[in-house]
Design an enzyme around this catalytic site. Sequence first.
Site, PDB file in Angstrom:
ATOM      1  N   LEU A 106      38.394  30.924  42.091  1.00 45.29           N
ATOM      2  CA  LEU A 106      38.214  31.161  43.528  1.00 45.29           C
ATOM      3  C   LEU A 106      39.202  30.337  44.364  1.00 45.29           C
ATOM      4  O   LEU A 106      39.038  30.193  45.565  1.00 45.29           O
ATOM      5  CB  LEU A 106      36.779  30.840  43.960  1.00 45.29           C
ATOM      6  CG  LEU A 106      35.707  31.786  43.428  1.00 45.29           C
ATOM      7  CD1 LEU A 106      34.345  31.405  43.975  1.00 45.29           C
ATOM      8  CD2 LEU A 106      36.002  33.237  43.790  1.00 45.29           C
ATOM      9  N   ASP A 152      47.033  32.391  47.219  1.00 43.18           N
ATOM     10  CA  ASP A 152      45.871  31.508  47.430  1.00 43.18           C
ATOM     11  C   ASP A 152      46.050  30.632  48.667  1.00 43.18           C
ATOM     12  O   ASP A 152      45.140  30.502  49.487  1.00 43.18           O
ATOM     13  CB  ASP A 152      45.681  30.562  46.236  1.00 43.18           C
ATOM     14  CG  ASP A 152      45.194  31.272  44.999  1.00 43.18           C
ATOM     15  OD1 ASP A 152      45.342  32.502  44.930  1.00 43.18           O
ATOM     16  OD2 ASP A 152      44.666  30.597  44.097  1.00 43.18           O
TER      17      ASP A 152
HETATM   18  O1  PMV Z   1      43.628  32.337  38.590  1.00 43.86           O
HETATM   19  P1  PMV Z   1      43.645  32.946  39.944  1.00 43.86           P
HETATM   20  O2  PMV Z   1      42.336  33.338  40.491  1.00 43.86           O
HETATM   21  O3  PMV Z   1      44.425  32.146  40.942  1.00 43.86           O
HETATM   22  O4  PMV Z   1      44.387  34.346  39.830  1.00 43.86           O
HETATM   23  C1  PMV Z   1      45.667  34.475  39.298  1.00 43.86           C
HETATM   24  C2  PMV Z   1      46.231  35.813  39.682  1.00 43.86           C
HETATM   25  C3  PMV Z   1      47.354  36.284  38.785  1.00 43.86           C
HETATM   26  O5  PMV Z   1      47.806  37.501  39.326  1.00 43.86           O
HETATM   27  C4  PMV Z   1      46.850  36.538  37.388  1.00 43.86           C
HETATM   28  C5  PMV Z   1      48.494  35.279  38.700  1.00 43.86           C
HETATM   29  C6  PMV Z   1      49.284  35.114  39.971  1.00 43.86           C
HETATM   30  O6  PMV Z   1      49.966  34.078  40.066  1.00 43.86           O
HETATM   31  O7  PMV Z   1      49.278  35.984  40.856  1.00 43.86           O
END
Ligand code: PMV
Length: 320
Positions: A106, A152
């Site tokens: 998350l 993120d």
């Molecule tokens: O691990 P998370 O929830 O931050 O997701 C990573 C998402 C991916 O597409 C697998 C990797 C990325 O860097 O975008």
Amino acid sequence: MIAKASAPAKAILFGEHSVVYDEPAIAGAVNKRAFITIKDSDSDKSIFRAPDIGFEAELLTRQKKYILTKGKPGIIRYILESLHRVHDHSPIDITLSSNVPIGSGLGSSAAVTVATLAALYRYHNIRFNKSSLAHDAHMVEQAVQGVASPLDTLVSTYGGLVYLSRNKKVEHININFNVPFVVGYTTKHGNTGKMVKDVKNLKTRNPKIINPVITAMGNLTNYAKQALLKRDFNKVGELMNINHGFLDVLGVNTVELSRMVYAAREAGAIGSKTTGAGGGGSIIALCPGKVDEVAEAISRDDNILKVNFTRKGVSSRVYK
Ligand code: PMV
């Protein structure tokens, strides 16, 4: 002086893994946050405390090192990297409190990084805006992790729903998306770097099969954006279910993740899928009118959080 900041966690709705191959993705801020308080230290040492996760350490900011007095390290690397970039090494006290489960996919590290940088900028009276903050937080994540997607830190900074296009342009999907979701998470954490590498290897071994799937995942994300703009949540749910199937093709789902996904659907979710890198971590279920039923079904074997997407991004204040 006391500076406080908080930033939300995120959930990827569509496009994890395919985004690594320049396909679009949609992620949103959820109403679970990391809170950082920074104040002058009453001793000659800098101390970091996170009572919620049972963690306390003395920070050696010049050396980017720490002496652990309680708990396990992890999130502290993001704090030290942020301090290293912004702080003048005078003794300070940093406290983290968070209702985001750490390592569940998350985006807890992004939420902590964005909140730490915002609090530090306030503490030092450094001017910043959301664009510079999102950029700096991404740099911190990259320095700590080696690679990091900007998604993120963008979502934790701006809040709301963010669409990252094929050419990496950021668009804010400006809708009031107050629809209830349940997040289910396992205690087994996925390793994002390993999962990305596994998908790459699968793709290299089976290009004619996996390449069209990745393109289809990108197309699906674009359909999802249209469905969201029309507030057609049944369509959003249907696309989440298809997306989960594609993630199965990529080999990132686990027994636990799929168990939660199907338990959610049986309990009335209109869509459910793995969210984030997989290999452990979390699922997300869209369940208007069925939140309690879905939460109850998942929590028989796993952990749950009831969440809503939120427009609220980073917020920060200083108290003199
Ligand atoms: O691990 P998370 O929830 O931050 O997701 C990573 C998402 C991916 O597409 C697998 C990797 C990325 O860097 O975008």
